[in-house]
Design an enzyme around this catalytic site. Structure first.
Site, PDB file in Angstrom:
ATOM      1  N   GLY A   1     -42.916  53.186   1.498  1.00  7.58           N
ATOM      2  CA  GLY A   1     -41.995  53.713   1.824  1.00  7.58           C
ATOM      3  C   GLY A   1     -42.624  54.885   1.509  1.00  7.58           C
ATOM      4  O   GLY A   1     -42.663  55.513   0.753  1.00  7.58           O
ATOM      5  N   GLN A   2     -40.844  55.855   1.695  1.00  7.88           N
ATOM      6  CA  GLN A   2     -40.920  57.717   1.416  1.00  7.88           C
ATOM      7  C   GLN A   2     -40.790  57.353  -0.072  1.00  7.88           C
ATOM      8  O   GLN A   2     -41.339  58.228  -0.573  1.00  7.88           O
ATOM      9  CB  GLN A   2     -39.474  58.170   1.327  1.00  7.88           C
ATOM     10  CG  GLN A   2     -38.366  57.859   2.212  1.00  7.88           C
ATOM     11  CD  GLN A   2     -37.775  58.889   2.808  1.00  7.88           C
ATOM     12  OE1 GLN A   2     -37.964  59.971   2.219  1.00  7.88           O
ATOM     13  NE2 GLN A   2     -36.405  58.683   2.324  1.00  7.88           N
TER      14      GLN A   2
ATOM     15  N   ASP B   1     -28.355  59.634 -10.902  1.00  9.40           N
ATOM     16  CA  ASP B   1     -26.437  60.208 -10.609  1.00  9.40           C
ATOM     17  C   ASP B   1     -26.476  60.584 -11.779  1.00  9.40           C
ATOM     18  O   ASP B   1     -25.910  62.458 -12.195  1.00  9.40           O
ATOM     19  CB  ASP B   1     -25.785  59.258 -10.616  1.00  9.40           C
ATOM     20  CG  ASP B   1     -26.553  58.061  -9.650  1.00  9.40           C
ATOM     21  OD1 ASP B   1     -26.338  58.209  -8.251  1.00  9.40           O
ATOM     22  OD2 ASP B   1     -26.685  56.789 -10.163  1.00  9.40           O
TER      23      ASP B   1
ATOM     24  N   HIS C   1     -24.401  52.516  -8.997  1.00 11.39           N
ATOM     25  CA  HIS C   1     -24.777  53.434  -7.903  1.00 11.39           C
ATOM     26  C   HIS C   1     -24.287  53.348  -6.789  1.00 11.39           C
ATOM     27  O   HIS C   1     -24.808  52.937  -5.485  1.00 11.39           O
ATOM     28  CB  HIS C   1     -26.278  53.133  -7.656  1.00 11.39           C
ATOM     29  CG  HIS C   1     -26.816  54.432  -7.405  1.00 11.39           C
ATOM     30  ND1 HIS C   1     -27.159  55.639  -7.245  1.00 11.39           N
ATOM     31  CD2 HIS C   1     -27.401  54.080  -5.687  1.00 11.39           C
ATOM     32  CE1 HIS C   1     -27.406  56.463  -6.462  1.00 11.39           C
ATOM     33  NE2 HIS C   1     -27.785  55.457  -5.342  1.00 11.39           N
TER      34      HIS C   1
HETATM   35  N1  LIG Z   1     -31.055  53.826  -7.069  1.00 12.49           N
HETATM   36  C1  LIG Z   1     -30.702  54.962  -6.737  1.00 12.49           C
HETATM   37  O1  LIG Z   1     -31.112  56.079  -7.036  1.00 12.49           O
HETATM   38  C2  LIG Z   1     -31.553  55.003  -4.967  1.00 12.49           C
HETATM   39  C3  LIG Z   1     -32.031  54.176  -4.290  1.00 12.49           C
HETATM   40  N2  LIG Z   1     -32.679  54.472  -2.780  1.00 12.49           N
HETATM   41  C4  LIG Z   1     -32.703  53.294  -2.304  1.00 12.49           C
HETATM   42  O2  LIG Z   1     -34.305  52.789  -2.297  1.00 12.49           O
HETATM   43  C5  LIG Z   1     -34.833  52.019  -1.647  1.00 12.49           C
HETATM   44  C6  LIG Z   1     -35.790  52.674  -0.604  1.00 12.49           C
HETATM   45  O3  LIG Z   1     -36.117  53.800  -0.058  1.00 12.49           O
HETATM   46  P1  LIG Z   1     -37.387  54.673   0.985  1.00 12.49           P
HETATM   47  O4  LIG Z   1     -38.570  54.413   0.461  1.00 12.49           O
HETATM   48  O5  LIG Z   1     -36.436  55.289   0.943  1.00 12.49           O
HETATM   49  O6  LIG Z   1     -37.017  53.803   2.106  1.00 12.49           O
HETATM   50  P2  LIG Z   1     -38.015  53.605   3.005  1.00 12.49           P
HETATM   51  O7  LIG Z   1     -37.826  52.743   4.583  1.00 12.49           O
HETATM   52  O8  LIG Z   1     -38.874  54.596   3.146  1.00 12.49           O
HETATM   53  O9  LIG Z   1     -38.999  52.170   2.486  1.00 12.49           O
HETATM   54  C7  LIG Z   1     -38.593  50.590   2.248  1.00 12.49           C
HETATM   55  C8  LIG Z   1     -39.949  50.153   2.252  1.00 12.49           C
HETATM   56  O10 LIG Z   1     -39.642  48.393   1.389  1.00 12.49           O
HETATM   57  C9  LIG Z   1     -40.528  47.509   2.633  1.00 12.49           C
HETATM   58  N3  LIG Z   1     -39.922  46.618   2.227  1.00 12.49           N
HETATM   59  C10 LIG Z   1     -38.580  46.286   2.473  1.00 12.49           C
HETATM   60  N4  LIG Z   1     -38.309  44.996   3.059  1.00 12.49           N
HETATM   61  C11 LIG Z   1     -38.802  44.954   1.932  1.00 12.49           C
HETATM   62  C12 LIG Z   1     -39.669  43.454   0.975  1.00 12.49           C
HETATM   63  N5  LIG Z   1     -38.841  42.338   1.161  1.00 12.49           N
HETATM   64  N6  LIG Z   1     -40.442  43.374  -0.079  1.00 12.49           N
HETATM   65  C13 LIG Z   1     -41.252  44.553  -0.274  1.00 12.49           C
HETATM   66  N7  LIG Z   1     -41.452  45.582   0.779  1.00 12.49           N
HETATM   67  C14 LIG Z   1     -40.417  45.871   1.702  1.00 12.49           C
HETATM   68  C15 LIG Z   1     -40.386  48.195   3.732  1.00 12.49           C
HETATM   69  O11 LIG Z   1     -41.702  47.924   4.389  1.00 12.49           O
HETATM   70  C16 LIG Z   1     -40.552  50.262   3.459  1.00 12.49           C
HETATM   71  O12 LIG Z   1     -42.129  50.614   3.203  1.00 12.49           O
HETATM   72  C17 LIG Z   1     -33.110  51.984  -0.150  1.00 12.49           C
HETATM   73  O13 LIG Z   1     -32.755  50.756  -0.340  1.00 12.49           O
HETATM   74  C18 LIG Z   1     -32.638  53.024  -0.225  1.00 12.49           C
HETATM   75  O14 LIG Z   1     -31.300  52.773  -0.248  1.00 12.49           O
HETATM   76  C19 LIG Z   1     -32.540  55.891  -2.358  1.00 12.49           C
HETATM   77  C20 LIG Z   1     -32.346  56.706  -2.813  1.00 12.49           C
HETATM   78  C21 LIG Z   1     -31.861  56.264  -4.627  1.00 12.49           C
HETATM   79  O1  LIG Z   2     -27.715  56.306   0.109  1.00 10.32           O
HETATM   80  C1  LIG Z   2     -29.301  56.115  -0.298  1.00 10.32           C
HETATM   81  O2  LIG Z   2     -29.700  55.448   0.387  1.00 10.32           O
HETATM   82  C2  LIG Z   2     -29.895  57.035  -0.867  1.00 10.32           C
HETATM   83  C3  LIG Z   2     -28.931  56.865  -1.958  1.00 10.32           C
HETATM   84  O3  LIG Z   2     -29.228  56.069  -2.915  1.00 10.32           O
HETATM   85  C4  LIG Z   2     -28.918  58.320  -3.439  1.00 10.32           C
HETATM   86  O4  LIG Z   2     -29.350  59.364  -3.068  1.00 10.32           O
HETATM   87  O5  LIG Z   2     -27.782  57.951  -3.938  1.00 10.32           O
END
Ligand SMILES: NC(=O)C1=CN([C@@H]2O[C@H](COP(=O)(O)OP(=O)(O)OC[C@H]3O[C@@H](n4cnc5c(N)ncnc54)[C@H](O)[C@@H]3O)[C@@H](O)[C@H]2O)C=CC1
Ligand SMILES: O=C([O-])CC(=O)C(=O)O
Length: 329
Positions: free
Chosen positions: A15-16, A163, A191
């Site tokens: 993922g990203q 945050d 969060h």
């Molecule tokens: N806690 C925080 O501050 C933040 C949390 N996030 C969260 O992080 C997560 C990932 O974000 P991105 O990388 O942008 O998403 P993305 O969609 O680009 O990548 C997610 C990856 O996880 C994989 N995936 C999905 N289910 C899975 C599983 N059961 N086991 C293994 N891999 C699995 C997908 O195939 C994909 O490659 C999201 O839930 C997003 O909301 C994003 C930004 C901040």
């Molecule tokens: O809402 C999302 O997936 C991204 C996120 O958690 C953040 O940027 O804080």
């Protein structure tokens, strides 16, 4: 003699966030510039080809600290002997999906992963959940791990560091002080937009930041909504959710946990009852880290305004906890 490699499992590796995270782990920014690492990458079967592509790029960096890597769609393989697990992959909210549906879909993922970690990882494994809703996903993984035993239940964290960092930057801009001068920031709770970013204790070169700013309306009407809704603002601007800043926060969280913090840091940790937060709720608290251990800063005064804010974010977490309770029986 060089150190033995540490095994770092990363889920959602294709993922990203994974794309921003893996290169920095491999270059030593998370665990130290003298610490070799082995990357154990988990993603879904349909993402394995993309994971292979990322591994090719990692190879092409010729990182001296990258001592090995594997890709798998099996959590038991990914978490085998892991020292650190970064749980980034999660089920995103789809069209028409209610929050409860999202919690249930993620509950299914994080019960499996929590169990697999407890059965396979090192006993002192450190787990950081990034995938949203990250506090409750961490709560679920921890509950599943506790059923197995073996690992330390205090070591299942949710990521509040993004945050915390967002709050520091907003405060630096408002106060005119350098971000590096700001100490003692706290973000309480979930969060989510309900989080309470609290700069009452913040200092800059010995000055109280609250006194410097001295603007309750700005705190209530500008600062808190800006920090709380920053993720949504980034999605609106970029068309994609935060990735590099989220990866950076994950690096910061684990770096400080393992190597020590030089200031208070916000960590989403299972409550030990501090500040009246029920035991086990994964909640953003002010922490300090030393010798590989974190500890919640105690004894901070919580005024009436802050009590109200903390109650709101706790209520949201308790509702999330109630929504997944059946899955954890
Ligand atoms: N806690 C925080 O501050 C933040 C949390 N996030 C969260 O992080 C997560 C990932 O974000 P991105 O990388 O942008 O998403 P993305 O969609 O680009 O990548 C997610 C990856 O996880 C994989 N995936 C999905 N289910 C899975 C599983 N059961 N086991 C293994 N891999 C699995 C997908 O195939 C994909 O490659 C999201 O839930 C997003 O909301 C994003 C930004 C901040
Ligand atoms: O809402 C999302 O997936 C991204 C996120 O958690 C953040 O940027 O804080």
């Amino acid at each position: 003699m060089s150190k033995a490699p540490m095994r770092v499992a990363v889920t959602g590796a294709a993922g990203q966030i994974g794309y921003s995270l893996l290169f920095r782990i491999a270059s030593g920014e998370m665990l130290g510039k003298d610490q070799p690492v082995i990357l154990q990458l988990l993603d879904l079967p349909q993402a394995q080809k993309a994971v292979k592509g990322v591994m090719m790029e990692l190879e092409d960096c010729a990182f001296p600290l990258l001592a090995g890597m594997i890709a798998t769609d099996d959590p038991n393989v990914a978490f085998k002997d892991a020292d650190v697990c970064l749980l980034v992959g999660a089920r995103p909210r789809g069209p028409g999906m209610e929050r409860a549906d999202l919690l249930t879909a993620n509950g299914a993922i994080f019960t499996v992963q929590g169990k697999a970690i407890a059965e396979n990882a090192k006993e002192d494994v450190r787990v950081l959940v990034v995938g949203n809703p990250c506090n409750t996903n961490a709560y679920i993984a921890r509950a599943a791990a506790i059923k197995v035993g073996r690992t330390n239940p205090n070591n299942y964290h949710g990521m509040l560091r993004l945050d915390h960092n967002r709050a520091l930057s907003q405060l630096a801009a408002k106060s005119g002080r350098e971000v590096s001068s700001l100490k003692k920031m706290v973000v309480w709770g979930n969060h989510s937009p309900s989080m309470y970013a609290d700069y009452r204790f913040c200092e800059s070169n010995g000055d109280s930041v609250k006194a410097l700013i001295n603007d309750h309306a700005w705190n209530n009407d500008v600062f808190l909504p800006t920090v709380g809704k920053r993720g949504a603002a980034i999605i609106e601007a970029r068309g994609l959710s935060s990735a590099a800043s989220a990866a950076n926060a994950a690096i910061d969280h684990v770096h400080d946990w393992v190597l020590g913090s030089s200031d208070w840091v916000t960590m989403g940790v299972p409550s030990d009852g501090s500040y009246g937060i029920p035991e086990g709720v994964v909640f953003g608290f002010p922490c300090e880290c030393k010798d590989g251990q974190f500890k919640i800063i105690q004894g901070l005064e919580i005024d009436e305004y802050s009590k109200g804010k903390i109650a709101i974010t706790l209520k949201e977490l308790e509702d999330e906890r109630a929504a997944v309770a059946d899955m954890l029986k």
